[in-house]
Design an enzyme around this catalytic site. Structure first.
Site, short mmCIF file in Angstrom:
data_model
loop_
_atom_site.label_atom_id
_atom_site.label_comp_id
_atom_site.label_asym_id
_atom_site.label_seq_id
_atom_site.Cartn_x
_atom_site.Cartn_y
_atom_site.Cartn_z
N HIS A 38 6.40 -2.76 -12.98
CA HIS A 38 5.53 -2.92 -11.82
C HIS A 38 4.47 -3.99 -12.08
CE1 HIS A 38 6.66 0.22 -8.98
NE2 HIS A 38 6.86 1.02 -10.00
N GLU A 107 10.35 -3.75 -4.47
CA GLU A 107 9.37 -3.20 -3.53
C GLU A 107 8.31 -4.25 -3.27
OE1 GLU A 107 8.81 1.38 -4.26
OE2 GLU A 107 8.81 0.33 -6.18
#
Length: 332
Positions: A38, A107
Site C-alpha cells: 500500500h 485500488e
C-alpha cells in the site's frame, strides 16, 4: 499440501515492528508471510504504509524457511511491470524457492494520490493481463521487445534470474480476474468473510474454468485465501480489536472514489462494532475458530493466510501457533 500463513499488516504497524512479527510467525510455526503493498493505509490515525519490496528483502534475511510474498501488489500504475519483474527476480535469487509475487488490478487509494487518473475496471483488467505477459516474458526470455496497448520495451533484459522460478499468484473477487488466475497464475488469492455463494457459485467455478482452459489440473494452482480472524481469551477484546479494520466492512458503493485515509477512517469509525467485525471470525473459543476455518478447507483452499486485527500481534502469533495451527494440521 496445505499451508498456513501470516498476513503482516503493513497498514497497521511500522516497518521494524512488522519485521519482528514476521520473524515471530516463522518461530511460531507459520509456513508463509504475506504483506500488502500500500502507498496509503486504510486509516490515517495509527496507520502505516512501509514499502513492500525492501521490507520483503529484510524479512528474507531475518528468516530461514517461511515463504515470502505480496498479497497483493499492483504492477500496472506506480510500478512498470518490468520493475516488478526485476525486483522479484532479485528476491528469488536471494531467497530461492521462498518468494511469491501476488498481484491484483489495484485500488485507487494507492494510485490516485500520485496524480494517476483511475480508470474503469475494464481498463485496469486489460493492463493487468498485459503486465502478466510482460513479466513472464522478462523472466524467461533474454531480450524482450514488447509492444502492448499500455507497455512497451525494447531489448529489455532481466539479467539476474533465479534458478527456482518465482510463482505468480493473481488476486480476484470477480469471475474475470478469477478465470485469469486459473488460466495464467500459479496461484489464486481471495479473502474470507464474504457471502458463501460468492465462493461456491462464482469464484471457485471460475478458477476451475480457467484451469481447464490452460490444460492443467486444479491441483496445479495454489488456492490461497486470507482468513480474517480475531482470537483472544477475552471475547470482548477480540471483538473490539476489529475496529481498526472497519473499512473492510464498507460496501463498495460506500467507499468508491474515497482515496484519502482520513475520510476512509471517518466512514469506518461510523460503523457499529458488530458491522466492523463482520468480515472476521471473532471468538475466544479455539474449537469455534477451527470449525469456521474448516469451511474454507472444505471448499478446496490449500493456503490459508491469517490476518489478525489486534494491536498485540505477538500474543496472537503465540496463541494461534499453540492452539489453532496444531488442530488445523490434524485436520489435513
Amino acid at each position: 499440501m496445505v499451508r498456513f500463513g501470516y498476513k503482516a499488516s503493513a497498514e497497521q504497524f511500522a516497518p521494524a515492528e512488522l519485521l519482528r512479527y514476521g520473524v515471530l510467525a516463522e518461530e511460531n510455526g507459520f509456513d508463509s508471510v504475506f504483506v500488502s503493498d500500500h502507498l496509503q493505509p486504510w486509516r490515517h490515525d495509527g496507520g502505516h504504509a512501509p514499502a513492500a519490496l525492501p521490507w520483503l528483502g529484510a524479512l528474507g534475511s531475518a528468516t530461514q524457511r517461511v515463504v515470502l510474498g505480496t498479497s497483493v501488489l499492483t504492477p500496472t500504475f506506480r510500478y512498470h511491470p518490468a520493475v516488478v519483474a526485476q525486483a522479484f527476480a532479485t528476491l528469488g535469487c536471494l531467497f530461492p524457492g521462498r518468494v511469491v509475487l501476488g498481484i491484483g488490478s489495484g485500488e485507487s487509494m494507492n494510485e490516485a494520490p500520485l496524480g494517476i487518473e483511475w480508470p474503469e475496471p475494464k481498463v485496469r483488467f486489460a493492463r493487468l493481463k498485459e503486465a502478466i505477459e510482460l513479466i513472464r516474458r522478462l523472466w524467461t526470455e533474454e531480450r524482450v521487445d514488447f509492444e502492448g496497448a499500455h507497455y512497451r520495451t525494447e531489448k529489455a533484459t532481466v539479467y539476474d534470474r533465479p534458478e527456482v522460478p518465482v510463482p505468480l499468484y493473481i488476486a480476484g473477487s470477480g469471475p474475470a480476474a478469477t478465470r485469469l488466475a486459473g488460466r495464467r497464475g500459479d496461484g489464486f488469492i481471495t479473502t474470507s468473510g464474504k457471502a458463501p455463494s460468492l465462493y461456491t457459485d462464482t469464484l471457485l467455478p471460475a478458477v476451475r474454468e480457467g484451469v481447464e482452459q490452460s490444460g492443467r489440473a486444479v491441483g496445479d494452482v495454489d488456492m490461497m485465501i486470507e482468513v480474517k480472524v480475531s482470537f483472544d481469551a477475552d471475547a470482548s477484546r477480540a471483538l473490539q480489536d476489529t475496529r481498526f479494520w472497519g473499512a473492510l466492512a464498507l460496501k463498495p458503493e460506500e467507499k468508491t472514489g474515497v482515496e484519502d485515509p482520513v475520510e476512509m477512517q471517518r466512514l469506518a469509525d461510523a460503523l457499529p462494532i458488530e458491522r466492523a467485525a463482520s468480515r472476521f471470525i471473532v471468538s475466544s473459543d479455539p474449537d469455534e475458530h477451527v470449525a469456521a476455518i474448516k469451511r474454507y478447507l472444505d471448499l478446496g483452499f490449500t493456503h490459508l493466510v491469517f490476518h489478525a486485527p489486534g494491536p498485540d500481534q505477538e500474543r496472537f502469533l503465540k496463541a494461534y501457533g499453540t492452539e489453532i495451527l496444531p488442530r488445523l494440521r490434524e485436520l489435513v
